[in-house]
Design an enzyme around this catalytic site. Structure first.
Site, PDB file in Angstrom:
ATOM      1  N   GLY A  10       8.146  31.562   1.734  1.00 40.01           N
ATOM      2  CA  GLY A  10       7.264  30.453   1.083  1.00 40.01           C
ATOM      3  C   GLY A  10       6.468  30.973  -0.069  1.00 40.01           C
ATOM      4  N   PHE A  11       5.540  30.154  -0.524  1.00 41.57           N
ATOM      5  CA  PHE A  11       4.736  30.655  -1.684  1.00 41.57           C
ATOM      6  C   PHE A  11       3.509  31.971  -1.270  1.00 41.57           C
ATOM      7  CE2 PHE A  11       0.219  29.429  -3.359  1.00 41.57           C
ATOM      8  CZ  PHE A  11       0.717  29.984  -4.681  1.00 41.57           C
ATOM      9  N   GLY A  36      10.408  27.055   2.201  1.00 39.44           N
ATOM     10  CA  GLY A  36      10.474  28.173   1.131  1.00 39.44           C
ATOM     11  C   GLY A  36      11.873  28.061   0.649  1.00 39.44           C
ATOM     12  N   LEU A  76       2.231  32.778   8.513  1.00 39.87           N
ATOM     13  CA  LEU A  76       2.208  31.887   7.733  1.00 39.87           C
ATOM     14  C   LEU A  76       3.083  30.689   7.870  1.00 39.87           C
ATOM     15  CD1 LEU A  76       2.073  34.298   4.785  1.00 39.87           C
ATOM     16  CD2 LEU A  76       0.375  33.717   6.217  1.00 39.87           C
ATOM     17  N   THR A  95       5.851  21.926  15.111  1.00 47.35           N
ATOM     18  CA  THR A  95       6.212  23.481  14.417  1.00 47.35           C
ATOM     19  C   THR A  95       4.704  23.968  14.161  1.00 47.35           C
ATOM     20  OG1 THR A  95       7.598  22.474  12.889  1.00 47.35           O
ATOM     21  CG2 THR A  95       6.562  24.459  12.108  1.00 47.35           C
ATOM     22  N   ALA A 117      -2.708  31.906   9.803  1.00 52.43           N
ATOM     23  CA  ALA A 117      -2.742  30.952   8.579  1.00 52.43           C
ATOM     24  C   ALA A 117      -3.760  29.722   9.141  1.00 52.43           C
ATOM     25  CB  ALA A 117      -1.761  30.854   7.908  1.00 52.43           C
ATOM     26  N   TYR A 149      -2.705  17.376  11.081  1.00 53.11           N
ATOM     27  CA  TYR A 149      -2.808  18.983  10.353  1.00 53.11           C
ATOM     28  C   TYR A 149      -3.826  19.824  10.836  1.00 53.11           C
ATOM     29  CZ  TYR A 149      -2.047  22.701   6.737  1.00 53.11           C
ATOM     30  OH  TYR A 149      -2.175  23.586   6.172  1.00 53.11           O
ATOM     31  N   LYS A 153      -4.092  22.942  13.187  1.00 52.42           N
ATOM     32  CA  LYS A 153      -4.792  24.314  12.732  1.00 52.42           C
ATOM     33  C   LYS A 153      -5.776  24.687  13.597  1.00 52.42           C
ATOM     34  CE  LYS A 153      -1.794  25.527   9.480  1.00 52.42           C
ATOM     35  NZ  LYS A 153      -1.123  26.604   9.402  1.00 52.42           N
TER      36      LYS A 153
HETATM   37  P1  NAD Z   1       4.931  27.097   2.086  1.00 51.44           P
HETATM   38  O1  NAD Z   1       5.535  25.798   2.361  1.00 51.44           O
HETATM   39  O2  NAD Z   1       5.495  27.778   0.721  1.00 51.44           O
HETATM   40  O3  NAD Z   1       5.338  28.299   3.102  1.00 51.44           O
HETATM   41  C1  NAD Z   1       5.622  27.855   4.432  1.00 51.44           C
HETATM   42  C2  NAD Z   1       6.730  28.677   4.862  1.00 51.44           C
HETATM   43  O4  NAD Z   1       7.064  28.392   6.118  1.00 51.44           O
HETATM   44  C3  NAD Z   1       8.143  28.233   4.028  1.00 51.44           C
HETATM   45  O5  NAD Z   1       8.610  29.270   3.560  1.00 51.44           O
HETATM   46  C4  NAD Z   1       8.745  27.483   5.267  1.00 51.44           C
HETATM   47  O6  NAD Z   1      10.261  27.384   4.865  1.00 51.44           O
HETATM   48  C5  NAD Z   1       8.343  28.000   6.390  1.00 51.44           C
HETATM   49  N1  NAD Z   1       8.812  27.360   7.613  1.00 51.44           N
HETATM   50  C6  NAD Z   1       8.278  26.367   7.835  1.00 51.44           C
HETATM   51  N2  NAD Z   1       8.792  25.925   9.317  1.00 51.44           N
HETATM   52  C7  NAD Z   1       9.339  26.820   9.511  1.00 51.44           C
HETATM   53  C8  NAD Z   1       9.830  27.237  10.671  1.00 51.44           C
HETATM   54  N3  NAD Z   1       9.941  26.070  11.936  1.00 51.44           N
HETATM   55  N4  NAD Z   1      10.251  28.416  10.991  1.00 51.44           N
HETATM   56  C9  NAD Z   1      10.270  29.489  10.125  1.00 51.44           C
HETATM   57  N5  NAD Z   1       9.898  29.163   9.138  1.00 51.44           N
HETATM   58  C10 NAD Z   1       9.369  27.949   8.708  1.00 51.44           C
HETATM   59  O7  NAD Z   1       3.408  27.021   1.999  1.00 51.44           O
HETATM   60  P2  NAD Z   1       2.448  28.100   1.721  1.00 51.44           P
HETATM   61  O8  NAD Z   1       1.359  27.359   0.802  1.00 51.44           O
HETATM   62  O9  NAD Z   1       2.845  29.349   1.274  1.00 51.44           O
HETATM   63  O10 NAD Z   1       1.671  28.052   3.189  1.00 51.44           O
HETATM   64  C11 NAD Z   1       1.546  29.467   3.935  1.00 51.44           C
HETATM   65  C12 NAD Z   1       0.435  28.998   5.131  1.00 51.44           C
HETATM   66  O11 NAD Z   1      -0.747  28.559   4.592  1.00 51.44           O
HETATM   67  C13 NAD Z   1       0.526  27.903   5.816  1.00 51.44           C
HETATM   68  O12 NAD Z   1       0.527  28.123   7.225  1.00 51.44           O
HETATM   69  C14 NAD Z   1      -0.206  26.971   5.362  1.00 51.44           C
HETATM   70  O13 NAD Z   1      -0.596  25.942   6.341  1.00 51.44           O
HETATM   71  C15 NAD Z   1      -1.194  27.935   5.085  1.00 51.44           C
HETATM   72  N6  NAD Z   1      -2.367  27.241   4.101  1.00 51.44           N
HETATM   73  C16 NAD Z   1      -1.579  27.199   2.530  1.00 51.44           C
HETATM   74  C17 NAD Z   1      -2.767  26.511   1.738  1.00 51.44           C
HETATM   75  C18 NAD Z   1      -2.371  26.644   0.139  1.00 51.44           C
HETATM   76  O14 NAD Z   1      -3.213  26.148  -0.537  1.00 51.44           O
HETATM   77  N7  NAD Z   1      -0.997  26.938  -0.112  1.00 51.44           N
HETATM   78  C19 NAD Z   1      -3.980  25.956   2.068  1.00 51.44           C
HETATM   79  C20 NAD Z   1      -4.197  26.179   3.422  1.00 51.44           C
HETATM   80  C21 NAD Z   1      -3.399  26.605   4.341  1.00 51.44           C
END
Ligand code: NAD
Length: 323
Positions: A10-11, A36, A76, A95, A117, A149, A153
């Site tokens: 993912g990101f 991702g 994450l 999830t 996360a 959500y 969390k």
């Molecule tokens: P993202 O969607 O790019 O990354 C999440 C990754 O988890 C993806 O690659 C997805 O394919 C994978 N995923 C989802 N369900 C899955 C499963 N059942 N099994 C295996 N992989 C799975 O999002 P992100 O922005 O990189 O977020 C990463 C973490 O940070 C998350 O837990 C998110 O809740 C948390 N977060 C992010 C932000 C933000 O601003 N980007 C803010 C608050 C919290």
């Protein structure tokens, strides 16, 4: 060290994976590629210290095998983004709760330092600013599924901290505020990549509500730096950290800044929430972190300005056009 990153395609996870490989660690990524993309890992895909496993955090046996082989786990993987949560609420909750339970249960077997996360969403409708880690959390009604959500969390945090108390499991909670930068997809409602894309196409920037709601945007490079420092700081164990910047911008102000930065002819259109989300949707007016705990424990405070985030995202989006 051997580090497992769930959601590493993912990101945030892909930037973290690159950084940890650079720092000389062995990295395994577990990702089901739901939001991702494998292309996010292109820079390290062939590195001998890197391994990608396609699979789900809901697969208990697979999670147990990978977690017990790791010294450190960054968990994450999650269903992320308001739009996805509203479109698929029950699957998202499964999830975000059962997946974390699997990771923590496995970590109990070998005592791996586990980073969970979490999100600024857990502060919910709190009105005391800035948000501090010890503050009360104020969640909305269960009829409004948006809050599922935040609740998932929050439960993840409780579960991790309970294992820390009962079994001495080393856990660290990362409450990410809006994190953005290259590779973030706008598909699930993330505002910054959506605005930059529209501005580059000279299309209208769609602002939900009045646009007076404000947010603080952190650069993913700063967030990854904070994560690496916390990994190397024993005092971070058993603790909760806000991770982000405290530089506020209104969403209307953000749209204006992006239009100016990319030299766009776009205009800004205000669209009521009811036209985008189900009835009763609530958005927070402000979300401002206190990041002094992160700075006190690690000596680091995220600093990269919004102007750099916009430039980095715009440059990434322009690249395929000029290649
Ligand atoms: P993202 O969607 O790019 O990354 C999440 C990754 O988890 C993806 O690659 C997805 O394919 C994978 N995923 C989802 N369900 C899955 C499963 N059942 N099994 C295996 N992989 C799975 O999002 P992100 O922005 O990189 O977020 C990463 C973490 O940070 C998350 O837990 C998110 O809740 C948390 N977060 C992010 C932000 C933000 O601003 N980007 C803010 C608050 C919290």
């Amino acid at each position: 060290m051997h580090i497992l990153i769930t959601g590493g395609a993912g990101f945030i996870g892909s930037h973290l994976s690159e950084r940890l490989i650079q720092n000389g660690h062995d990295v395994t990524v577990l990702d089901d590629l739901s939001t991702g993309q494998i292309s996010n890992l292109a820079a390290i895909a062939d590195h001998s210290a890197f391994r990608f496993v396609e699979g789900s955090i809901l697969d208990r046996a697979l999670v147990a095998k990978l977690v017990t082989a790791a010294d450190v786990v960054f968990h994450l993987a999650a269903a992320v983004g308001v739009k996805l949560i509203m479109d698929e609420p029950s699957q998202s909750m499964l999830t975000n709760v059962a997946g974390t339970e699997n990771v923590l249960d496995a970590a109990l077997q070998n005592g791996a330092h586990t980073f969970i996360a979490s999100s600024s969403e857990v502060y919910g409708k709190a009105t005391k600013f800035p948000f501090q880690e010890e503050d009360d959390l104020t969640i909305g009604a269960t009829k409004n599924l948006r809050w599922s959500y935040a609740c998932a969390k929050t439960l993840d945090e409780f579960l991790a901290l309970a294992h820390a108390r009962e079994s001495g499991l080393p856990v660290t909670i990362l409450r990410f505020f809006n994190t953005t930068g290259p590779r973030q997809t706008g598909r699930y409602g993330m505002v910054l990549p959506n605005f930059v894309k529209s501005a580059l196409e000279n299309a209208p920037l769609i602002v939900h509500g009045t646009g007076k709601q404000s947010r603080c945007f952190g650069h993913v490079a700063d967030v990854v730096e904070a994560m690496c420092r916390l990994m190397n700081t024993p005092a971070a164990r058993g603790e909760v950290f806000n991770i982000g910047t405290d530089q506020e911008v209104t969403i209307h102000g953000l749209a204006e800044q992006i239009i100016k930065a990319v030299g766009s002819d776009s205009d800004i259109q205000l669209v009521p929430y009811e036209q985008v989300y189900p009835e009763g949707f609530e958005d927070m007016q402000r979300r401002l972190p206190d990041v002094s705990k992160l700075e006190r424990i690690t000596g680091f405070r995220p600093m990269l300005p919004l102007s750099q985030i916009i430039d980095d995202i715009a440059n990434e989006m322009r690249l395929p056009l000029t290649a």
